[in-house]
Design an enzyme around this catalytic site. Structure first.
Site, short mmCIF file in Angstrom:
data_model
loop_
_atom_site.label_atom_id
_atom_site.label_comp_id
_atom_site.label_asym_id
_atom_site.label_seq_id
_atom_site.Cartn_x
_atom_site.Cartn_y
_atom_site.Cartn_z
N LYS A 7 43.87 64.03 115.01
CA LYS A 7 44.37 62.62 115.81
C LYS A 7 44.06 61.27 115.32
O LYS A 7 44.91 60.35 115.72
CB LYS A 7 43.29 62.92 117.10
CG LYS A 7 43.39 62.08 118.28
CD LYS A 7 42.64 62.35 119.54
CE LYS A 7 42.88 61.31 120.60
NZ LYS A 7 42.10 61.74 121.73
N HIS B 113 35.45 61.89 115.96
CA HIS B 113 35.86 60.94 117.01
C HIS B 113 36.14 59.68 116.47
O HIS B 113 35.90 59.59 115.15
CB HIS B 113 34.54 60.82 117.97
CG HIS B 113 34.25 61.78 119.13
ND1 HIS B 113 33.33 61.92 119.75
CD2 HIS B 113 35.39 62.67 119.54
CE1 HIS B 113 33.28 62.92 120.51
NE2 HIS B 113 34.68 63.33 120.46
#
Length: 408
Positions: free
Chosen positions: A269, A358
């Site tokens: 991501k 993250h």
């Protein structure tokens, strides 16, 4: 003598193209293939010129006369109607090139090379559904904040508030790109801060009660469905990668000797390489699966089309088969399960966040620090696998030994 509608309509092709005059420079050119073209003949600065006024029957006789009269009016004011037409065409082309849609598609083409195909398709689809129908043809310099807000509120009004916020963000990127390339001077989307209601952060259903986690792990171990799906279900809590990362896992990315799964940046991501340390339990599951799918590209191939990865719904479908609703547990929920319990056990929060991959605020720093906290993360991942084994193997959850990072 002026033409009539019937004369124009009934004009037949001949061996050679011919003209039918309507007067004052207007005539109909009839081609050998039967096509009919309106032309206006005039003189400007002593030179004879010809101006195309359209094709019959898209342009009727009455419309052709109106266009001729406008051209004659231009001539009386000393303006060449042919030059005027070219200038309008040029300005129209510039306007089209500087329309919001044109610049948005240019921006998308330029930056989407670094995105996943799925993300790229989602962004352009968002523009086509939410923005282009209302603002696509508008010159980017003419779009105002109220106009953009009106488009976003159409999206909000159908209950897609999160989509409206994302469209707002991507529009802002297009405006900033237009500013950087000299085609706009400001970003009107910045005036909309606070204009949309705040969206609720999406939370994935997850289990964090250790008794419930133990029951889930035992249910997975007893899963009676497809073996590849069972392996994916067993690995999901051990690796706590994003579901898309797990289902797209390739055998070439696994290094059993160094006990790690190295996911390429283009699959992540955040577009940065990610290392997942492999516990002995994870390696055992992979080794068990390898004889079945090891000759193929994907660790978890699609049942019907082995050259593709398994469906994005496979793990969630497996959980439903085990009796867990989408409000109780999801494939993404294994991440929050690990995060919650590991934080409760006192593991380094930064190490946990790095293992969850993250967002790193500094993209350059992230590109060079994908191995950050790796020794500690290796210990943590093995501890986590051992801890899950305890939860799965002990029915009396109250007696489970919750190890901390200090004694792991």
């Amino acid at each position: 003598m002026a033409l009539t509608n019937n004369e124009v309509k009934n004009a037949k092709p001949r061996d050679k193209a011919y003209k039918l005059s309507d007067g004052n420079g207007l005539f109909l050119l009839v081609a050998t293939n039967g096509s009919k073209y309106w032309r206006f003949k005039y003189r400007f600065n002593g030179k004879e010129k010809l101006l195309a006024l359209g094709v019959y029957d898209d342009v009727t006789l009455a419309e052709a006369r109106l266009r001729r009269n406008k051209s004659r009016d231009s001539l009386t004011h000393g303006v060449d109607p042919g030059h005027l037409k070219q200038e309008k065409k040029r300005l129209g082309k510039i306007a089209a090139e500087n329309s919001f849609e044109s610049i948005a598609r240019e921006w998308h083409t330029k930056f989407s090379i670094k995105w996943t195909p799925k993300h790229s398709a989602r962004i352009i689809s968002q523009f086509e559904k939410e923005i282009f129908p209302w603002l696509g043809t508008r010159a980017i310099t003419q779009i105002t904040a109220p106009e953009l807000l009106a488009a976003l509120r159409r999206t909000e009004s159908r209950g897609a508030l999160e989509t409206a916020h994302r469209a707002h963000q991507t529009c802002s990127q297009v405006f900033r790109y237009a500013i950087a390339t000299g085609r706009a001077e400001r970003d009107p989307s910045s005036d909309l801060r606070g204009a949309l209601p705040p969206s609720r952060k999406k939370h994935y259903a997850s289990l964090t009660n250790i008794k419930a986690v133990g029951n889930l792990l035992r249910a997975i171990n007893e899963y009676q469905g497809h073996f590849v799906t069972k392996c994916a279900l067993r690995l999901a809590p051990l690796l706590f990668a994003r579901p898309g990362e797990l289902r797209h896992a390739e055998w070439s990315e696994f290094d059993f000797e160094n006990a790690e799964w190295r996911i390429p940046g283009e699959k992540m991501k955040m577009r940065v390489t990610h290392i997942v340390p492999l516990s002995t339990q994870a390696i055992t599951i992979l080794r068990t699966l390898q004889p079945l799918t090891g000759q193929r590209k994907y660790v978890f191939p699609c049942v019907r089309t082995p050259s593709r990865p398994m469906s994005e719904n496979t793990v969630n479908a497996g959980l439903r088969r085990l009796g867990y609703t989408k409000e109780e547990m999801t494939g993404h929920g294994f991440r929050s399960m690990a995060s919650t319990l590991l934080n409760e056990q006192g593991w380094n929060r930064d190490a946990i966040e790095r293992q969850l991959a993250h967002a790193e605020r500094n993209n350059i720093r992230a590109a060079y620090n994908y191995a950050e906290y790796l020794p500690e993360r290796r210990k943590m991942m093995q501890h986590w696998a051992d801890y899950l084994d305890e939860l799965a193997n002990k029915v009396d959850i109250n007696n489970v030994n919750i190890m901390t990072s200090e004694i792991a």
